[in-house]
Design an enzyme around this catalytic site. Structure first.
Site, PDB file in Angstrom:
ATOM      1  NE  ARG A  38      22.111  10.649  -7.987  1.00 36.52           N
ATOM      2  CZ  ARG A  38      22.221   9.879  -9.061  1.00 36.52           C
ATOM      3  NH1 ARG A  38      22.231   8.568  -8.947  1.00 36.52           N
ATOM      4  NH2 ARG A  38      22.329  10.426 -10.252  1.00 36.52           N
ATOM      5  CG  ASP A  44       2.676  -7.374   5.815  1.00 37.78           C
ATOM      6  OD1 ASP A  44       3.634  -7.207   5.041  1.00 37.78           O
ATOM      7  OD2 ASP A  44       1.493  -7.432   5.440  1.00 37.78           O
TER       8      ASP A  44
HETATM    9  O1  F6P Z   1       0.634  -8.921   3.340  1.00 38.10           O
HETATM   10  C1  F6P Z   1       1.771  -9.076   2.587  1.00 38.10           C
HETATM   11  C2  F6P Z   1       1.864  -8.005   1.552  1.00 38.10           C
HETATM   12  O2  F6P Z   1       3.010  -8.256   0.773  1.00 38.10           O
HETATM   13  C3  F6P Z   1       1.874  -6.580   2.063  1.00 38.10           C
HETATM   14  O3  F6P Z   1       3.126  -6.212   2.569  1.00 38.10           O
HETATM   15  C4  F6P Z   1       1.440  -5.834   0.830  1.00 38.10           C
HETATM   16  O4  F6P Z   1       0.841  -4.601   1.184  1.00 38.10           O
HETATM   17  C5  F6P Z   1       0.445  -6.764   0.235  1.00 38.10           C
HETATM   18  O5  F6P Z   1       0.759  -8.044   0.687  1.00 38.10           O
HETATM   19  C6  F6P Z   1       0.433  -6.799  -1.279  1.00 38.10           C
HETATM   20  O6  F6P Z   1      -0.650  -7.576  -1.668  1.00 38.10           O
HETATM   21  P1  F6P Z   1      -0.879  -8.197  -3.110  1.00 38.10           P
HETATM   22  O7  F6P Z   1      -0.052  -9.449  -3.186  1.00 38.10           O
HETATM   23  O8  F6P Z   1      -2.322  -8.532  -3.131  1.00 38.10           O
HETATM   24  O9  F6P Z   1      -0.467  -7.175  -4.098  1.00 38.10           O
END
Ligand code: F6P
Length: 377
Positions: free
Chosen positions: A207, A172
């Protein structure tokens, strides 16, 4: 009685107190020296969502600790869960070979938050267990590799008196205090390749393609991969969107004989539909408001899996090595970070509880806008 040094008049009690103080001071120094001379034991854990580059960081920590400083490495299983349950494995140099390019984490991970309480009466105090196990394992420091949640826990443990060093990781890229986290570059590469592939099929069918990318509450992945792969619309949580602006923009493109459009959306943007993904919501909405044929793709965990990009391998290695240098100079309670391509150390107290989000006037946003990209506002 006359003092031999300053000639002043001391009572016997004064002298006994002074001698005792000198003895205690000397003893503490000797103990400190003895501690610093014995082999240091470094615990290492990986927590939160995994990302490409974690193993490169574990290797960076482990090899630097063993080769440069002769320290011992203890790998803790599954994030803070391993500290709570005392699940660990001593890591030799051999264990650290061949992991540089591996995705995931050889230690395992979890989203365990040991400071979160249920309020129940006989609740086990997880931070107490962590401290007990830290001492039983004879650790001199615990390296915590993770994103925002992990670094917050790391800070709280450091406040409890444990020696902690943090290493920022997440696809992120939203950790405050560092220009970049490893995992981000790999995720952007994967996302950009996915968008590249949408162009040709979108063109064939004339599209609108909506692609949803990860990033939690930050828009870094969508912004970078959207720009890298020529997204026409880029929607990020930091910039609230207006559906009418987006649809007017897409219709305008059709009028300009641009037969297809790519809409890149971050997962964290507003989604009024609780049942479906935001990509599904927007895709339906665009068709409803414009009559244009639309399809959606949710890229998901593909962005987190697989081998790290060379840039992430380098960054993770730098962070790992720098973390051990920090341990050697007893700079605890800090996180390694990159600022202007230089490794620095930032107090965990400054990082904990903050997010690094895309600012509305971010230079990339401004440039993309100047080139006609729509940000939905
Ligand atoms: O923080 C990394 C991340 O992949 C985010 O981008 C996403 O919202 C979240 O983790 C998903 O979390 P989990 O692995 O708990 O589904």
């Amino acid at each position: 009685m006359l003092c031999k040094v300053c000639g002043s008049n001391w009572s016997r009690i004064d002298i006994i107190i002074k001698e005792k103080a000198i003895f205690v001071y000397t003893l503490s120094k000797v103990l400190e020296m003895a501690k610093s001379m014995r082999t240091q034991r470094i615990g290492i854990l990986t927590a939160g969502g995994d990302c490409p580059g974690i193993n490169a960081a574990i290797r960076g920590v482990g090899k630097t600790a063993i080769v440069k400083y002769g320290m011992k490495i203890v790998g803790i299983s599954d994030g803070f869960t391993g500290m709570i349950n005392k699940e660990y494995k001593e890591l030799s140099e051999h264990d650290l070979s061949g992991i540089l390019t591996l995705g995931g984490t050889i230690l395992g991970t979890s989203r365990e938050k040991p400071f979160k309480t249920t309020g129940k009466k006989n609740e086990i105090k997880k931070p107490v267990l962590i401290r007990e196990h830290y001492e039983q394992l004879g650790l001199d420091c615990l390296v915590c590799i993770g994103g925002n949640g992990t670094l917050k826990t790391a800070h709280l443990l450091s406040q409890e008196g444990l020696n902690i060093v943090g290493i920022p990781k997440t696809i992120d890229n939203d950790v405050w205090g560092t220009d970049i986290t490893f995992g981000f570059d790999s995720a952007v590469n994967i996302a950009a390749e996915a968008i590249d592939r949408l162009h040709s099929t979108a063109n064939s069918h004339k599209r609108i393609m909506v692609i949803e990318l990860m990033g939690h509450n930050a828009g870094w992945i969508a912004l970078y991969s959207g720009i890298a792969a020529g997204g026409d619309v880029i929607l990020i949580p930091e910039i609230p969107y207006d559906e009418k602006k987006i649809t007017a923009y897409l219709l305008q493109r059709m009028e300009e004989n641009k037969p297809y459009s790519i809409v890149v959306v971050a997962e964290g943007i507003k989604n009024p539909d609780k049942e479906r993904s935001v990509a599904q919501y927007l895709s339906r909405k665009i068709t409803e408001l414009t009559g244009l044929e639309t399809r959606e793709t949710v890229l998901g965990y593909i962005q987190r899996g697989g081998t790290p990009s060379p840039m992430d391998r380098v960054l993770a290695t730098r962070y790992g090595a720098a973390a051990v240098d920090m341990i050697a100079s007893r700079e605890f309670g800090n996180m390694v970070a990159l600022r202007d391509d230089k490794i620095v150390s930032v107090p965990l107290a400054e990082v904990a509880g903050k997010l690094k989000l895309v600012e509305q006037d971010n230079a990339l946003v401004v440039q993309a806008r100047n080139m006609g990209t729509c940000f939905g506002n």
